[in-house]
Design an enzyme around this catalytic site. Structure first.
Site, PDB file in Angstrom:
ATOM      1  N   GLY A  41      28.952  17.032 108.025  1.00  0.00           N
ATOM      2  CA  GLY A  41      29.009  16.274 107.130  1.00  0.00           C
ATOM      3  C   GLY A  41      28.451  14.967 107.366  1.00  0.00           C
ATOM      4  O   GLY A  41      28.246  13.972 106.731  1.00  0.00           O
ATOM      5  N   GLY A 146      22.109   9.124 113.038  1.00  0.00           N
ATOM      6  CA  GLY A 146      22.745   7.932 112.850  1.00  0.00           C
ATOM      7  C   GLY A 146      22.926   7.002 113.857  1.00  0.00           C
ATOM      8  O   GLY A 146      21.980   6.762 114.599  1.00  0.00           O
ATOM      9  N   GLY A 182      34.485  -9.327 116.054  1.00  0.00           N
ATOM     10  CA  GLY A 182      33.242  -9.004 114.771  1.00  0.00           C
ATOM     11  C   GLY A 182      33.828  -9.286 113.676  1.00  0.00           C
ATOM     12  O   GLY A 182      34.740  -8.772 113.299  1.00  0.00           O
ATOM     13  N   GLY A 184      32.236  -8.647 110.523  1.00  0.00           N
ATOM     14  CA  GLY A 184      31.339  -7.970 109.514  1.00  0.00           C
ATOM     15  C   GLY A 184      32.195  -6.988 109.002  1.00  0.00           C
ATOM     16  O   GLY A 184      33.633  -6.980 108.729  1.00  0.00           O
ATOM     17  N   TYR A 185      31.533  -6.086 108.332  1.00  0.00           N
ATOM     18  CA  TYR A 185      32.367  -5.304 107.376  1.00  0.00           C
ATOM     19  C   TYR A 185      33.281  -4.604 107.800  1.00  0.00           C
ATOM     20  O   TYR A 185      34.428  -4.576 107.427  1.00  0.00           O
ATOM     21  CB  TYR A 185      31.192  -4.229 106.908  1.00  0.00           C
ATOM     22  N   LEU A 188      36.397  -6.525 109.359  1.00  0.00           N
ATOM     23  CA  LEU A 188      36.959  -7.668 108.212  1.00  0.00           C
ATOM     24  C   LEU A 188      38.064  -6.486 107.583  1.00  0.00           C
ATOM     25  O   LEU A 188      39.192  -6.749 107.253  1.00  0.00           O
ATOM     26  CB  LEU A 188      36.339  -8.353 107.367  1.00  0.00           C
ATOM     27  N   ASP A 314      20.703   5.627 109.364  1.00  0.00           N
ATOM     28  CA  ASP A 314      20.910   4.703 110.240  1.00  0.00           C
ATOM     29  C   ASP A 314      19.733   4.662 111.621  1.00  0.00           C
ATOM     30  O   ASP A 314      19.328   3.798 112.090  1.00  0.00           O
ATOM     31  CB  ASP A 314      22.048   4.768 110.962  1.00  0.00           C
ATOM     32  N   HIS A 446      37.791  -5.743  75.999  1.00  0.00           N
ATOM     33  CA  HIS A 446      38.977  -6.619  76.453  1.00  0.00           C
ATOM     34  C   HIS A 446      40.070  -6.097  76.418  1.00  0.00           C
ATOM     35  O   HIS A 446      40.611  -5.103  75.472  1.00  0.00           O
ATOM     36  CB  HIS A 446      38.911  -7.436  75.241  1.00  0.00           C
TER      37      HIS A 446
END
Length: 464
Positions: A41, A146, A182, A184-185, A188, A314, A446
């Site tokens: 997968g 990938g 790093g 980045g995503y 962090l 990728d 709301h």
């Protein structure tokens, strides 16, 4: 070499776009085979998107325990059991793998476990995991290999045996002091998670800001979040060398503001970019060329330089998101079916799953200025969205770019609770070509977070 087995579709790699192509065409009666080296997968369900979000959610639950008094709850004694956190993640992954195996069975697509490499045009030889070889020739071949975490040539970095996201998600103990290389995503998201589990955390970023490609207000808000949570942030820090061993004691020798600094920790996570998995698979023998970054060279239909060979995800230089990989599947599916579909101009939504989330669709202010695109800006603090008051989650903001002389939404950024879900509402309006006034005048429930869009788009200045 044995005579190749003939297939309609041969897919190298079982990640998002490739597996869907195999399932789709096998279900239509074609012979389709997927060759997978390790992760059934692909990365997303095994070692990336879903496992990381599983771990991140455990960390969010831990943060509620830390904040329990804020909600009027006395938590008592509690502790983090990283082995149990990992086990929860592993159970989810096992279930996802079974879902994938079921899809292969029901579609009729064949899954072959082993290492594949091209030996000629549209021909792939596979060293089978259980021994022996098979050779496949496809009417069409899909390269779907990938990417992997980049470990650059900084002296000592590789020898320090740093964690990548794969190993970080398998930790059974909380690191004493995790250094994240790093901003980045991946870096962090995991930095915040491990801080909430109890690690000391230091983020080291060579650029002048975290998420440095985003607008300054986004970077500033993210850095303030991290400092408020007790995460040390070291930007403008250029690594010279690394000593020690991750998991024991490691030292980063770097320069910051022209001064030499040493950052010490027990564990090091390398999260400073990714590199495509294109080496060592015989692409040159198949006539498949690479670009300057090592990605497979493709046109806007995702065709490679070799006839009948396509590349997706990728490894083809597509934006590194699973949802873009899925769109790559749709592009190749339609083109193989006689249609005409291209990557040009497609929307690329993104969401960083920190807490709160950072989500964006369309242009940022920085991008608009770089392209010379005039815009009107609307921005509101999340505290104006009343649902956030009930949740005690008022950090962040919504902002939108509206064309200067029209009513189209050019871009939307949200840093706040449920940002990714709210972004989807704006993206739908953008895809439909609706003016911002449609969102401004919509009747939204709301109290919800999405209701904040009414406040945001009511703040758009009139056209001059």
């Amino acid at each position: 070499m044995s005579k190749p087995e003939e297939y309609d579709l041969v897919v190298l790699g079982s990640g998002e776009p490739g597996k869907y192509l195999a399932w789709t065409f096998a279900a239509r009666g074609q012979r389709a085979v997927v060759i997978e080296r390790k992760y059934i997968g692909g990365s997303c369900p095994n070692i990336a998107c879903l496992p990381s979000k599983n771990i991140i959610h455990s960390a969010k639950v831990a943060s509620y325990f830390h904040r329990s008094a804020e909600f009027g709850i006395t938590a008592g004694e509690w502790k983090i059991d990283m082995a149990a956190v990992r086990e929860r993640k592993r159970k989810m992954v096992e279930g996802l793998v079974q879902v994938h195996l079921g899809k292969f069975k029901s579609s009729g697509a064949e899954l072959v476990m082993g290492h594949g490499r091209f030996t000629g045009p549209k021909t792939v030889e596979v060293a089978l995991r259980d021994g022996g070889t098979r050779v496949f020739h496809g009417t069409n071949v899909i390269i779907n290999t990938g990417s992997r975490a980049k470990i650059d040539a900084t002296p000592g970095l590789k020898d320090a045996n740093p964690l990548t996201h794969i190993e970080a998600l398998e930790l059974d103990r909380v690191p004493e002091h995790l250094i994240v290389l790093g901003g980045g995503y991946i870096g962090l998201e995991l930095a915040q998670a491990f801080r909430r589990f109890g690690s000391r955390v230091t983020v080291v970023e060579r650029n002048s800001a975290l998420v440095h490609r985003e607008d300054a207000d986004v970077s500033e808000a993210m850095e303030q979040l991290f400092r408020d949570e007790g995460i040390a942030v070291s930007t403008d820090t250029v690594l010279d060398r690394v000593t020690g061993t991750s998991g024991q004691a490691v030292q980063l020798h770097a320069k910051r503001a022209r001064a030499e600094v040493v950052i010490e920790g027990t564990h090091l996570l390398a999260a400073a970019g990714r590199t495509p998995n294109t080496a060592g698979i015989g692409l040159e023998t198949a006539g498949v060329e690479l670009d300057a970054r090592g990605s497979v060279k493709v046109d806007d239909h995702l065709r490679t330089t070799a006839e009948g060979v396509w590349a997706v995800g990728d490894c083809a230089g597509s934006p590194q998101f699973t949802h873009i990989g899925f769109d790559d599947f749709r592009i190749v599916r339609d083109n193989l079916s006689g249609g005409h579909r291209v990557t040009t101009g497609r929307q690329v939504p993104s969401c960083m799953f920190t807490d709160p989330e950072l989500a964006r669709i369309g242009l940022s202010e920085r991008e608009a200025k770089e392209r010379g695109i005039a815009y009107r800006l609307a921005k509101i603090p999340m505290g104006q969205v009343l649902r956030t008051q009930t949740l005690s989650e008022t950090r962040g903001f919504f902002k939108a770019l509206i064309e200067k002389d029209g009513d189209r939404v050019l871009g939307f950024t949200a840093f706040g609770v449920e940002a990714g879900e709210v972004m989807a509402v704006v993206q739908t309006a953008m895809s439909a070509g609706l003016p911002y006034t449609a969102l401004r005048d919509m009747v939204l429930t709301h109290p919800t977070i999405a209701e904040g869009l009414i406040i945001l788009f009511s703040a758009v200045t009139p056209k001059t």
